[in-house]
Scaffold this active site. Structure first.
Site, PDB file in Angstrom:
ATOM      1  N   SER A  69       0.820  -1.228   0.000  1.00  0.00           N
ATOM      2  CA  SER A  69       0.000   0.000   0.000  1.00  0.00           C
ATOM      3  C   SER A  69       0.850   1.273   0.000  1.00  0.00           C
ATOM      4  O   SER A  69       1.792   1.416   0.770  1.00  0.00           O
ATOM      5  CB  SER A  69      -0.924   0.020   1.220  1.00  0.00           C
ATOM      6  OG  SER A  69      -1.602   1.265   1.262  1.00  0.00           O
ATOM      7  N   SER A  86      -0.658   4.188   0.569  1.00  0.00           N
ATOM      8  CA  SER A  86      -1.417   5.172   1.350  1.00  0.00           C
ATOM      9  C   SER A  86      -0.583   5.830   2.457  1.00  0.00           C
ATOM     10  O   SER A  86      -0.690   7.039   2.658  1.00  0.00           O
ATOM     11  CB  SER A  86      -2.675   4.520   1.940  1.00  0.00           C
ATOM     12  OG  SER A  86      -3.562   4.215   0.891  1.00  0.00           O
ATOM     13  N   LYS A 144     -13.201  -4.304   1.340  1.00  0.00           N
ATOM     14  CA  LYS A 144     -14.129  -3.185   1.134  1.00  0.00           C
ATOM     15  C   LYS A 144     -15.599  -3.576   1.333  1.00  0.00           C
ATOM     16  O   LYS A 144     -16.392  -2.776   1.813  1.00  0.00           O
ATOM     17  CB  LYS A 144     -13.937  -2.587  -0.264  1.00  0.00           C
ATOM     18  CG  LYS A 144     -12.566  -1.927  -0.464  1.00  0.00           C
ATOM     19  CD  LYS A 144     -12.484  -1.274  -1.829  1.00  0.00           C
ATOM     20  CE  LYS A 144     -11.091  -0.777  -2.138  1.00  0.00           C
ATOM     21  NZ  LYS A 144     -11.029  -0.005  -3.387  1.00  0.00           N
ATOM     22  N   ASP A 188     -13.534   6.199  -4.332  1.00  0.00           N
ATOM     23  CA  ASP A 188     -12.924   5.821  -5.627  1.00  0.00           C
ATOM     24  C   ASP A 188     -13.517   6.636  -6.783  1.00  0.00           C
ATOM     25  O   ASP A 188     -12.795   7.056  -7.686  1.00  0.00           O
ATOM     26  CB  ASP A 188     -13.117   4.326  -5.897  1.00  0.00           C
ATOM     27  CG  ASP A 188     -12.187   3.473  -5.040  1.00  0.00           C
ATOM     28  OD1 ASP A 188     -11.155   4.006  -4.582  1.00  0.00           O
ATOM     29  OD2 ASP A 188     -12.491   2.288  -4.827  1.00  0.00           O
ATOM     30  N   GLY A 190     -14.207  -3.713 -18.754  1.00  0.00           N
ATOM     31  CA  GLY A 190     -14.106  -4.406 -17.472  1.00  0.00           C
ATOM     32  C   GLY A 190     -15.352  -4.203 -16.631  1.00  0.00           C
ATOM     33  O   GLY A 190     -16.077  -3.204 -16.806  1.00  0.00           O
ATOM     34  N   ALA A 228     -13.725  -1.820  -9.627  1.00  0.00           N
ATOM     35  CA  ALA A 228     -13.262  -0.524 -10.119  1.00  0.00           C
ATOM     36  C   ALA A 228     -14.206   0.002 -11.191  1.00  0.00           C
ATOM     37  O   ALA A 228     -14.524   1.191 -11.243  1.00  0.00           O
ATOM     38  CB  ALA A 228     -11.848  -0.655 -10.669  1.00  0.00           C
ATOM     39  N   ASN A 256     -17.311  -6.456 -21.273  1.00  0.00           N
ATOM     40  CA  ASN A 256     -16.578  -7.397 -20.416  1.00  0.00           C
ATOM     41  C   ASN A 256     -16.517  -8.782 -21.035  1.00  0.00           C
ATOM     42  O   ASN A 256     -17.421  -9.203 -21.756  1.00  0.00           O
ATOM     43  CB  ASN A 256     -17.241  -7.490 -19.033  1.00  0.00           C
ATOM     44  CG  ASN A 256     -16.285  -8.032 -17.986  1.00  0.00           C
ATOM     45  OD1 ASN A 256     -15.149  -7.572 -17.912  1.00  0.00           O
ATOM     46  ND2 ASN A 256     -16.724  -9.000 -17.202  1.00  0.00           N
ATOM     47  N   ARG A 303     -21.335 -10.400 -15.858  1.00  0.00           N
ATOM     48  CA  ARG A 303     -20.870  -9.386 -14.895  1.00  0.00           C
ATOM     49  C   ARG A 303     -21.242  -7.982 -15.397  1.00  0.00           C
ATOM     50  O   ARG A 303     -21.614  -7.114 -14.616  1.00  0.00           O
ATOM     51  CB  ARG A 303     -19.354  -9.469 -14.694  1.00  0.00           C
ATOM     52  CG  ARG A 303     -18.907 -10.715 -13.969  1.00  0.00           C
ATOM     53  CD  ARG A 303     -17.416 -10.630 -13.650  1.00  0.00           C
ATOM     54  NE  ARG A 303     -17.162  -9.963 -12.381  1.00  0.00           N
ATOM     55  CZ  ARG A 303     -15.950  -9.600 -11.972  1.00  0.00           C
ATOM     56  NH1 ARG A 303     -14.891  -9.839 -12.734  1.00  0.00           N
ATOM     57  NH2 ARG A 303     -15.781  -9.016 -10.806  1.00  0.00           N
ATOM     58  N   GLY A 327      -3.510   6.731 -14.640  1.00  0.00           N
ATOM     59  CA  GLY A 327      -4.333   6.323 -13.500  1.00  0.00           C
ATOM     60  C   GLY A 327      -3.795   6.671 -12.125  1.00  0.00           C
ATOM     61  O   GLY A 327      -4.488   6.471 -11.117  1.00  0.00           O
TER      62      GLY A 327
END
Ligand code: ATR
Length: 281
Positions: A18, A20, A69, A105, A131, A135, A155, A160, A243
């Site tokens: 991470s 963060s 999450k 996000d 996708g 995300a 996708n 999905r 990104g």
């Protein structure tokens, strides 16, 4: 906070990777705050009890990363509309002793584009999102919030994408990869949310010549910073946004909640993280 130090952390499993702590550490230093931001590995079985005991652990809040999450979404008592839309929580804080959760996000995605491609959404959609994972869901929510619709979700596993169409309604349309070429011809913004193009993964191949000259191309993959998708868009003369900014901007609301000041994403922070990414590749 018995010692006067405000403490926050990021929890995940694993957590070693991470960034963060670097991001929040930079802001803590910048504002001269008596604060600390840690990374803590929490086993999937222990997420709820960890969060319920946040105050006892001396924490004013935390970020939540993979794979916790959804568990955090279940554990918090109060959720904002972003958390509700994503059924996932990445930012937790305490209010009157109660656990509150948001998902930043979508905010991070929008703030990154606003920062690096001002005016990008002014003419609406259509958008094409590649996708259909977590995300993708955050980005669809963000695009709908800005009226950048319809959102075409492509996708490999069609059900999905169809599940996202069902959840968000008629502004979202599900497709298989075979429809990509047709959808590109009117596309205003193309977003990759798949893992394709990430270091160690196969590249994402998109026929860039099919996109209008005014299209914006962005990728949530930031290792490498310029993915093969972004490189080919750049070669074609299209606007691109990498990104990394999404990662940096999504951290802002949590910092403000826990420590007070509203932080910004500047070149110093960006190069700090770029340097760290380079040192690990
Ligand atoms: P996240 O929650 O981070 O978005 P995810 O749920 O693992 O991650 O989703 C990854 C996305 O990349 C999915 O849309 C996945 O497609 P499937 O739903 O069909 O698995 C997509 N993806 C990963 N590898 C792929 C590949 N080789 N070709 C096409 N799509 C791929």
């Amino acid at each position: 906070m018995t010692d006067g130090i405000r403490r926050a952390a990021v929890i995940g499993y694993p957590i070693a990777h991470s960034r963060s702590p670097l991001i929040h550490g930079h802001w803590i230093e910048q504002f001269g705050i008596t604060g600390h931001y840690d990374k803590i590995e929490v086993h999937p079985d222990d997420v709820r009890s960890f969060l319920m005991g946040l105050a006892e652990r001396g924490l004013v809040g935390c970020n939540v990363t993979l794979p916790h999450k959804e568990a955090a979404f279940q554990a918090v008592q109060n959720r904002d509309r972003h958390a509700e839309a994503l059924e996932a929580v990445n930012t937790v804080w305490l209010e009157n002793g109660e656990l509150c959760g948001s998902n930043t996000d979508a905010f991070g995605f929008l703030a990154n584009l606003d920062d690096l491609a001002a005016g990008w959404g002014a003419n609406g959609g259509p958008a094409v999102v590649l996708g259909a994972g977590g995300a993708s869901r955050a980005i669809i929510h963000a695009l709908i919030d800005r009226d950048v619709t319809p959102v075409h979700v492509i996708n490999r596993t069609l059900p999905r994408a169809e599940a996202l169409q069902e959840f968000f309604g008629s502004k979202v349309r599900a497709h298989g990869w075979s429809e990509l070429l047709d959808l590109l011809s009117t596309c205003r913004i193309l977003v990759n949310t798949t893992s394709l193009g990430m270091e160690g993964q196969p590249p994402l191949e998109v026929p860039m010549e099919a996109l209008p000259q005014s299209a914006l191309v962005t990728d949530i993959v930031y290792t490498p910073l310029i993915t093969p998708l972004l490189a080919s868009a750049q070669e074609r003369g299209l606007r691109i946004v990498d990104g990394l900014g999404m990662l940096l901007h999504q951290a802002r609301p949590g910092f403000e909640k826990w420590f007070g000041p509203a932080p910004t994403v500047d070149e110093t922070l960006r190069s700090l993280i770029v340097k760290d990414l380079e040192s690990h590749t």
